[in-house]
Enzyme design. Sequence first.
Site, PDB file in Angstrom:
ATOM      1  N   GLU A 267      55.371  -8.270  27.380  1.00  0.00           N
ATOM      2  CA  GLU A 267      55.492  -9.586  28.009  1.00  0.00           C
ATOM      3  C   GLU A 267      55.694 -10.695  26.979  1.00  0.00           C
ATOM      4  O   GLU A 267      55.025 -11.728  27.004  1.00  0.00           O
ATOM      5  CB  GLU A 267      54.257  -9.871  28.882  1.00  0.00           C
ATOM      6  CG  GLU A 267      54.109  -8.862  30.010  1.00  0.00           C
ATOM      7  CD  GLU A 267      52.933  -9.111  30.944  1.00  0.00           C
ATOM      8  OE1 GLU A 267      51.931  -9.677  30.495  1.00  0.00           O
ATOM      9  OE2 GLU A 267      53.026  -8.724  32.119  1.00  0.00           O
ATOM     10  N   ASP A 346      49.444  -2.775  37.174  1.00  0.00           N
ATOM     11  CA  ASP A 346      48.713  -3.933  36.647  1.00  0.00           C
ATOM     12  C   ASP A 346      47.583  -4.348  37.577  1.00  0.00           C
ATOM     13  O   ASP A 346      47.704  -5.355  38.272  1.00  0.00           O
ATOM     14  CB  ASP A 346      49.698  -5.099  36.462  1.00  0.00           C
ATOM     15  CG  ASP A 346      49.096  -6.240  35.665  1.00  0.00           C
ATOM     16  OD1 ASP A 346      47.997  -6.067  35.132  1.00  0.00           O
ATOM     17  OD2 ASP A 346      49.738  -7.301  35.578  1.00  0.00           O
ATOM     18  N   GLU A 374      42.159 -11.166  39.463  1.00  0.00           N
ATOM     19  CA  GLU A 374      43.514 -11.720  39.525  1.00  0.00           C
ATOM     20  C   GLU A 374      44.236 -11.342  40.819  1.00  0.00           C
ATOM     21  O   GLU A 374      44.798 -12.196  41.493  1.00  0.00           O
ATOM     22  CB  GLU A 374      44.304 -11.231  38.303  1.00  0.00           C
ATOM     23  CG  GLU A 374      45.741 -11.685  38.312  1.00  0.00           C
ATOM     24  CD  GLU A 374      46.500 -11.254  37.060  1.00  0.00           C
ATOM     25  OE1 GLU A 374      45.893 -10.664  36.147  1.00  0.00           O
ATOM     26  OE2 GLU A 374      47.715 -11.531  37.000  1.00  0.00           O
TER      27      GLU A 374
END
Length: 650
Positions: A267, A346, A374
């Site tokens: 990323e 993820d 998240e």
Amino acid sequence: MEAAYSKLWLDYKPLDIPFSGSLAIRCLKGVRRDCAAVSELITALSTLLPGAELTFGADSAAFIVELDIADYLSPEGYTLSADERGASVSGGSEAGLLYGVFDYIRALVTEQGLTRISRKVSPALPLRMLDHWDNADGSIERGYSGRSFFFRDNEIIISDRTVQYARLLASVGINAVAINNVNVRGEAVRFLTSAYYQKLDMLGELLGRWGISLYLSVDFSAPMSVGGLPAADPLDPAVQSWWREKAREIFSSVRGLGGFLVKADSEGQPGPYAYGRDHADGANMLARALKPWGGKVIWRCFVYNCSQDWRDTRTDRACAGYNTFAPLDGHFDDNVILQVKNGPMDFQVREPVHPLFGVMKNTALAAEFQLAQEYTGQQLHVCCLIPMFREIMEFRMHNGRDKDRVLDMISGAAAVSNTGDSFCWTGSELAGANLYGFGRLCFQPELSAEDIIDEWVTLMFGGNEEVSEKLLYILLGSHEAYEKYTVPLGLGWMCKPNHHYGPDPWGYEFDRWGTYNRADRDAVGIDRSGRGTGYSELYYPPLCDIYSSPETCPDELLLFFCRVPYTHVLKSGKTLIQHIYDSHFEGCEQAEEFYRLFRSLEGSIDAETFRNGCERFKEQLRCAKEWRDIVNAFFHRLSGIEDEHGRRLY
Ligand code: GCU
């Protein structure tokens, strides 16, 4: 001035037993009077037994607690024996002794008395770590609990709160903490410069007192960004010598430093690929620089192509970690630990277990979990992750080893922390169960999720049976409820892009992140068998076979592994589409029930906890309805199939 904060499960209160007379603490072989174990014992006993007269070493005391260090125990192990006349705790080192003392205190509080105990315990996993994604400016990436308590305005903060945090972590057996975000590049301040060593040293010393090593996330290109070199090629002798010198400088200035955590080639973070090198070249170069100092390199396996074209149906992000690291098994130095996310994508609410846990037989591994919610409601929704973490640790990889569970393959576990400077540390009081439970699970994974959560509820809310029962019920059912009203059957990624809160079924469908559900009017899911992307073949038999067909694939992962028509009949006997409708209604009803149960605790829990909880349950219910109606409407509009029960699908 520092904002107020709760002491959570270490907020000791007098026990409900009549105890008066002398109580002696005897520090025997190897135990320093000023060590953390002794100070914790004094703090606890003077509050739990306010009638006791606390002394050191008096043989004639009515109650004697003896502490010693015993060479025959593993360094972090301990033995604990106790009865109504006293207790004896032996630790393999000061850290082991501390864990034994915390165990004793926990028993006193949960049993509300001077109970009989006899046990020998040593932690199952040598590395039990929290990763903070805190930035030097005080913000926290994916933080849902306020600002950082480690950093403010590019400075390191050391305060009472830091001490309380170290106590909290030690009490559940955490022994390592990385204080800064894995996304290091772009940070205005870099900790690898001498301006920070003094504060880092104070922090490392403080944490070390509680048995916790300090880790720093570092920028792989630091030789350039910090050192001014033209490149960061791991095979370049100038780069190697820069890191060696940096390691010498920082390890000799900062006490308690455990090593570095690295996110490389992921990323946008720099890594060895820029120089045509692989991840073993990168990790080993750092490991060799840290070796003379006993330091470890924790190297993340979260490496994938984040610039994918959604039209490309061959590239599968799920395969990326495996394809990058499996060929390198056995190539890593012994002070490298590969940190592998629990699933191949993820931290979604449901993913299969990462296949790297099976195949990396000659490499030290740590499992990476995410306490920061998240993708699981951002601490506004209650979502207790401990049952899922336990299930993952117990999962068998079938890789030919006698003991083949994930737990048997790893030497550590790390979790992205869910803490911040909020009063209750985790934004939502109930999210504290995840912090507590993660530590306890890494230490004693043989405990059931129910035992761990029950223990936490008792320590936090006392022995009121109604409160315990209701909170336990809510927490233990919360992950299932969240899964039901959000994303069905392992599909993942139906959340809003970027911030990841709330529903958006196609939010990630035409993006570059490799996160597609490919829903159309007839079918949904990805064929990841050998006929499709081939991901299921990364598992050993029988898993690869089980996952490769809709007939054998477990329902909860069906849409992760298979592409099936809406009329496909699940093992439950329902069609896929009917399951989607039903589970969304059921999950929402559960959220409603949780809110109702919590409201019924008014007056039985403290007013602030009640207020904080109600606010969040209300938002959870609002958002759950949004998920239900949007996801159901999405599939209804695509498939044109009505709900058997005639409910409104919008
Ligand atoms: C997720 C998360 C990022 C984080 C990344 C990581 O993608 O959204 O904020 O940086 O995981 O684990 O590195």
